[in-house]
Design a protein around this motif. Sequence first.
Motif, PDB file in Angstrom:
ATOM      1  N   PRO A 125      -6.640  -1.980   1.442  1.00  0.00           N
ATOM      2  CA  PRO A 125      -7.624  -1.705   2.502  1.00  0.00           C
ATOM      3  C   PRO A 125      -8.451  -0.465   2.168  1.00  0.00           C
ATOM      4  O   PRO A 125      -7.924   0.532   1.676  1.00  0.00           O
ATOM      5  CB  PRO A 125      -6.752  -1.484   3.742  1.00  0.00           C
ATOM      6  N   GLY A 126      -9.759  -0.595   2.394  1.00  0.00           N
ATOM      7  CA  GLY A 126     -10.664   0.492   2.045  1.00  0.00           C
ATOM      8  C   GLY A 126     -11.243   0.364   0.652  1.00  0.00           C
ATOM      9  O   GLY A 126     -12.177   1.082   0.292  1.00  0.00           O
ATOM     10  N   LYS A 127     -10.687  -0.561  -0.144  1.00  0.00           N
ATOM     11  CA  LYS A 127     -11.189  -0.786  -1.505  1.00  0.00           C
ATOM     12  C   LYS A 127     -11.509  -2.269  -1.715  1.00  0.00           C
ATOM     13  O   LYS A 127     -11.313  -2.825  -2.794  1.00  0.00           O
ATOM     14  CB  LYS A 127     -10.152  -0.322  -2.537  1.00  0.00           C
ATOM     15  N   GLU A 128     -12.011  -2.901  -0.659  1.00  0.00           N
ATOM     16  CA  GLU A 128     -12.275  -4.336  -0.714  1.00  0.00           C
ATOM     17  C   GLU A 128     -13.410  -4.676  -1.698  1.00  0.00           C
ATOM     18  O   GLU A 128     -14.246  -3.836  -2.018  1.00  0.00           O
ATOM     19  CB  GLU A 128     -12.654  -4.860   0.677  1.00  0.00           C
ATOM     20  N   ASN A 340     -19.413   0.730   2.233  1.00  0.00           N
ATOM     21  CA  ASN A 340     -18.358   0.101   3.018  1.00  0.00           C
ATOM     22  C   ASN A 340     -18.493  -1.411   2.827  1.00  0.00           C
ATOM     23  O   ASN A 340     -19.404  -2.037   3.370  1.00  0.00           O
ATOM     24  CB  ASN A 340     -18.489   0.478   4.497  1.00  0.00           C
ATOM     25  N   ASN A 342     -16.710  -3.921   3.817  1.00  0.00           N
ATOM     26  CA  ASN A 342     -16.551  -4.739   5.020  1.00  0.00           C
ATOM     27  C   ASN A 342     -17.833  -4.774   5.842  1.00  0.00           C
ATOM     28  O   ASN A 342     -18.192  -5.811   6.414  1.00  0.00           O
ATOM     29  CB  ASN A 342     -15.387  -4.217   5.873  1.00  0.00           C
TER      30      ASN A 342
END
Length: 418
Positions: A125-128, A340, A342
């Motif tokens: 998570p955070g590195k998608e 980001n 996402n």
Amino acid sequence: MKKSKRPSTLFNLAALAAACLASGGALADPVKIGVIETLSGPQAASGLTYRAAARYAVERMNAEGGWNGQPVQLLEYDNQGGPGGAADKLKAAVADGVHIVVQGASSAVGGQITEDVRKHNLRNPGKEIIYVNVGAEALELTGEKCHFHHFRFSGNAQVRTKALVLAMKQANALGSRVYSINQNYSWGQDMEQAIVDNAQLGGYQVVEKTLHDVNKIQDFAPYVAKIGAAKADTVMTGNWSNDLLLLMKATKAAGLKARFGTIFLDQPGNIGNAGDLAIGHFVAHTFNPEAGGAEGERFVNDYKAKTGHLPVATEPQTVFGMAMVADALKRVKPEGGKLNVNQLAKAMESSRVKTPNGEMTMRAADHQALLPIVVSTVAKDAKYKADDTDMGFKPVKLFSAAEAATPAQASCKMQRPS
């Protein structure tokens, strides 16, 4: 010559970054796009077209300002034509900090990438990362395998076959006896099912169905003999790359008179291999410049000026899909100096671009692009010629995105990050 283990970077940002920092400008991390394609081996003809289109699209992104004032970086990885190679190259892309991976040649490879992307994003998570699918058309990718970070910017078997059947029937070119021949994996199986599903719509009987190994058949003469024995009016096939090239070669050698309804006949080499027997064959494709009028001509002329050749086969859909990515990037601002991913994916759900053949939008329910489909026939009076022959693809019918669309699959259970 020894191949480098690292990808090639098409845009050198060091000088630009230094200049911006010297002038006091605040830089966010650059956006990195990685093409993971078949760039060598027997299927390279398909992979290289995707790479050419991705290069053109990223160059256009950067001409329009890149992202946050910086050029977008494009990195390239050779998956060597198989899911295993794609898995390894995806790991390399992750290590290189790629935010978006682009792939199109082969649904088998696409299935590997989409699952690896899904697992990576769950674990990091955070590195998608986002998978931009510009050509892997297996239904499962927007069905049971759909997920928030996968977006398809091409058609699928149901969309293409429906358009092909309607246009050929309207042109009185379909006949009543159809032979189905396809590659024996997810995409080919989808095509076979679509050919059967559309039989009532087209008013034909499927006289025989053949599924064959992918990229292993060197001589299609026995298959062509079976088609002739079945007395088929039309052969419908989703074959692509070497399997379609060799099938066309075998039809020419046998003098097979059956008409072909195809998905990838516009791939370079097919018309040259089939010769004059290709006249009257049909293709359901995502772009035809002749159907796009003045806008189509402007696009193909610019593409040729930048790449040295007219856009063919899957190149236009790749360019238009990447334009939708660019549209979304313009609406996403840096957060802490970074992209980001996402937020980019959410923006991509509402992306839309106008192509020379009509508007293209993204369906949020399953991340399947809704795009125009053109059905064309091989003719000598086509405006744009193929394979240095006197033949080309003359538009028969242009379907708008709404007309070409088929419903989202109930098996797609889209889950979005909170």
